[in-house]
Write a protein that holds these residues in place. Structure first.
Motif, PDB file in Angstrom:
ATOM      1  N   ALA A 490       0.841  -1.196   0.000  1.00 44.08           N
ATOM      2  CA  ALA A 490       0.000   0.000   0.000  1.00 44.08           C
ATOM      3  C   ALA A 490       0.879   1.250   0.000  1.00 44.08           C
ATOM      4  N   VAL A 491       0.354   2.331  -0.555  1.00 43.67           N
ATOM      5  CA  VAL A 491       1.039   3.620  -0.496  1.00 43.67           C
ATOM      6  C   VAL A 491       0.599   4.314   0.788  1.00 43.67           C
ATOM      7  N   LEU A 492       1.498   4.369   1.752  1.00 49.41           N
ATOM      8  CA  LEU A 492       1.203   5.014   3.028  1.00 49.41           C
ATOM      9  C   LEU A 492       1.912   6.361   3.063  1.00 49.41           C
ATOM     10  N   VAL A 493       1.206   7.404   3.490  1.00 48.29           N
ATOM     11  CA  VAL A 493       1.777   8.750   3.460  1.00 48.29           C
ATOM     12  C   VAL A 493       1.711   9.372   4.843  1.00 48.29           C
ATOM     13  N   SER A 494       2.488  10.407   5.044  1.00 45.93           N
ATOM     14  CA  SER A 494       2.479  11.115   6.317  1.00 45.93           C
ATOM     15  C   SER A 494       1.246  12.009   6.415  1.00 45.93           C
ATOM     16  N   TRP A 495       0.975  12.492   7.615  1.00 48.83           N
ATOM     17  CA  TRP A 495      -0.144  13.412   7.809  1.00 48.83           C
ATOM     18  C   TRP A 495       0.066  14.683   6.984  1.00 48.83           C
ATOM     19  N   ASP A 496       1.301  15.196   6.961  1.00 47.69           N
ATOM     20  CA  ASP A 496       1.582  16.403   6.174  1.00 47.69           C
ATOM     21  C   ASP A 496       1.349  16.160   4.686  1.00 47.69           C
TER      22      ASP A 496
END
Length: 714
Positions: A490-496
């Motif tokens: 999965a493509v997991l991203v930061s909150w920012d």
């Protein structure tokens, strides 16, 4: 950021061209009539760009012919023997340049999404020719005389509101670009623009070179602290670059930022930090400092021809701020609170480092790393834990949900191969009205980083809304630089990064919701157009999005309420860093354009100005001057980078209107006002007036200070 992205009319905003080479399979070049880039857009949805047929060698001949066609149209308008009217002058201009607009779309893709050394070389060669083309229009005396006649007539006999606004904007644009100068000054004005166009191209290409060529390769024993997902992506990137059994940290923010946040290897953090913040500043053939000095001198000389004291005075006259003094007043009202907060943040980080026995003094390459540890200690909030609930696909669904609730839009992915795309990772959705099924347009998403793609995130349009020749649909795109995951991951991203994703989607919704008659009205006021996109960021934190779309990438379980509470409690965390690094760039942008450019030493100016401002040593500018593409690869954000904060004042103030509404951020009455007054008009209404219509008053800085947890100014 709008390309960060708002298209204005063709005579002011096209930055095009590329290589013209013989087809190696033939003895002669294709004739112009065979050039696919000049052909009408065909197919479904009112015709779409032929992105599947995008040969680099076709761009130059396409541009040559498209410019010739546009100039012929302009000459016809200018030499019309009938008395100037709104219809035969302004409307005729709005109708001109369609072929050139089409070619500019292809150029934009080759420039921003699929750049290559071949393309950059020819781009640099032809940049001055494009400047000459623009000057032939902006300095066409017969054309401007007709425009001025229509404008002056409209002052005594006003046209309907959108027509009146269009006349004003076109007249103002020509006036600001030297149309009232005498022949000698016009000649020099055109020469300066020609030289600047080459410098802008060189600047951008130098930054791109340093992004592509400064890569840090890690070995197995240098991965401590990095997440499994990041490691897998870094391995794939390295393998794609021919380095097996290694891990690549590329010289882009999307790779640099998580590495500096989590890597336990301090020396490598320093190396990655120095690579990133030295782009365009390596004292080699790709160094940008001398280019910047030339740009500053030429900009000052050019506005001096029109009687302005400095570039900022000229540039801000048609922005919300109006004057550099107003922009500086806002920035300096926030600056003291921001740097005071940095001092508190550094103290907290140093305490953590001391407690761990690390025996270091916090340096810029330590800030993100120890800030993350402070976050965990103060709020028991782990950014890596948050990322497990931020899947790119689910965030996309969340954005579609918000668009449905606030704008009444429905997004349906079109079948593959039904709409041409320029790269296999690009996906396309049809946008329709939820109630009537009316077609609004297409949304293209290009999510992943790749060689030849510029860094950052941006939005743009391939076709904008207008109705003066019949209603048109909108073709809009969002472009990101997420690291493509390993297969099956999965493509997991930061909150920012999730906030940025929502931000750029806000620009797209601004494009889709436009209700304007004339193309010129799709243009934007730079310190206002970021407001709409910044406002959309706020929906990421709403309960409906969090509870339904922020789910664990493995279990599918929604984000626990305890974690949600931690995120909300930490909402003002690290605002010293975020605000200071941004404001440092915005202040340098303004101050360097207010300074005397004669004999300016760019490195010394940056260093001494930051010292005078009292910037904490632990924080760099978000965009150091030699890599500040917003300001020196074009003019859209020059002396206008402050606009993000100006827009954030509006954003914070408007957010409180939703927070106070009966149904909060999903209140239908507020949503209707939002679309009617703030999104649909684009530039058909003066921005200050539009905001008053929405809020019932002007915005104040107080909401911004509350948002960031700063004390209110007394």
């Amino acid at each position: 950021m709008i390309s960060k992205s708002i298209k204005t009319t063709v005579i002011c905003s096209i930055i095009l061209f590329s290589a013209c080479k013989k087809d190696k399979t033939q003895d002669t070049e294709k004739t112009m009539s065979d050039n696919v880039l000049l052909q009408e857009w065909t197919g479904p949805y009112g015709g779409v760009p032929a992105f599947d047929k995008l040969p680099v060698e076709a761009i130059k001949p396409a541009m040559v012919e498209a410019m010739a066609l546009n100039l012929a149209e302009i000459e016809t308008i200018a030499n019309n023997t009938e008395a100037p009217t709104f219809e035969n002058t302004i409307v005729a201009m709005e109708s001109a340049g369609k072929t050139l607009q089409h070619v500019s779309t292809y150029y934009g893709i080759l420039s921003s999404n699929l750049s290559s050394p071949e393309f950059r070389e020819i781009q640099s060669e032809l940049a001055p020719k494009l400047s000459e083309f623009r000057s032939k229009i902006s300095q066409n005396e017969k054309l401007f005389k007709r425009i001025k006649t229509v404008y002056e007539a409209s002052l005594t006999t006003p046209l309907e509101p959108q027509a009146q606004r269009t006349v004003f904007l076109i007249y103002k644009r020509f006036e600001m670009n030297g149309a009232n100068l005498n022949t000698e000054k016009k000649k020099r004005y055109a020469e300066i623009n020609k030289e600047l166009s080459s410098l802008y191209t060189d600047f951008a290409n130098n930054v791109l070179h340093d992004e592509e060529n400064y890569i840090t390769y890690l070995t197995e024993d240098q991965l401590e602290g990095l997440s499994d997902g990041f490691i897998k992506s870094a391995a794939k990137t390295a393998n794609d670059k021919g380095e097996s059994n290694k891990y690549a940290i590329t010289n882009t923010r999307s790779s640099m930022d998580p590495f500096l946040t989590f890597s336990e290897n301090r020396e490598l953090r320093k190396q990655v930090w120095e690579n990133y913040y030295s782009r365009g500043d390596n004292n080699d053939e790709y160094d940008n400092k001398a280019i910047i000095a030339k740009i500053l001198k030429l900009r000052r000389e050019r506005v001096g021809l029109m009687g302005y004291k400095n570039y900022a005075e000229w540039r801000l006259q048609d922005r919300m701020a109006k004057t550099p003094e107003n922009a500086m007043q806002l920035m300096m009202a926030v600056w003291p609170a921001a740097i005071a907060r940095v001092e508190e943040e550094v103290t907290d980080m140093q305490d953590i480092a001391n407690a761990l026995g690390d025996n270091i003094t916090i340096e810029p390459w330590d800030y993100r790393f120890y800030a993350e540890k402070v976050r965990k200690k103060k709020y028991d909030l782990d950014s890596e834990e948050v990322k497990q609930y931020l899947q790119l696909d689910k965030l996309t669904e969340a954005m579609f949900f918000v668009a449905g609730e606030i704008f009444n839009y429905n997004f349906t992915q079109v079948p593959e191969d039904s709409v041409p795309v320029f790269q296999e990772d690009v996906k396309v959705w049809e946008v329709t009205d939820k109630d009537t099924g009316k077609h609004i347009g297409l949304w293209y998403l290009d999510p992943y980083t790749r060689k030849g793609k510029r860094s950052g995130a941006w939005a743009t349009t391939y076709r904008s809304s207008s109705s003066f020749e019949g209603e048109t649909n909108v073709l809009a795109s969002n472009n990101s630089n997420f690291v493509k995951p390993a297969p099956g991951e999965a493509v997991l991203v930061s909150w920012d990064d999730a906030i940025t994703f929502f931000h750029e989607f806000g620009h797209a919704l601004h494009f889709f919701s436009a209700d304007v008659k004339y193309p010129t009205l799709n243009g934007g006021v730079r310190d206002y157009t970021e407001f709409q996109s910044q406002l959309l960021e706020r929906w990421l934190s709403t309960d409906k999005v969090i509870n339904n779309y922020l789910v664990h990438y493995k279990t599918g379980e929604p984000m626990p309420k305890s974690l949600v509470e931690k995120i909300k409690n930490a909402a003002t965390f690290n605002q010293g860093f975020n605000t200071t690094e941004y404001l440092a760039s915005a202040l340098i942008d303004m101050k360097i354009h207010l300074a005397d450019p004669e004999n300016i030493d760019v490195a010394t100016f940056e260093r001494e100005t930051l010292k005078d401002l009292g910037i904490p040593k632990e924080i760099p500018m978000r965009h150091r001057t030699p890599q500040f593409s917003h300001v020196f690869s074009g003019e859209g954000y020059a002396t206008a980078y402050y606009g993000y904060m100006w827009a954030d004042v509006l954003t914070s103030d408007a957010s409180e209107a939703f927070a106070e509404a009966p149904d909060g951020f999903y209140d239908k009455n507020e949503a209707n006002k939002l679309v009617k007054y703030l999104f649909a008009p684009r530039n058909a209404v003066d921005p200050a007036e539009a905001y008053k219509q929405f809020r019932g008053r002007d915005a104040t800085i107080d909401a911004l200070m509350r948002d960031r947890g700063f004390p209110l100014n007394k």
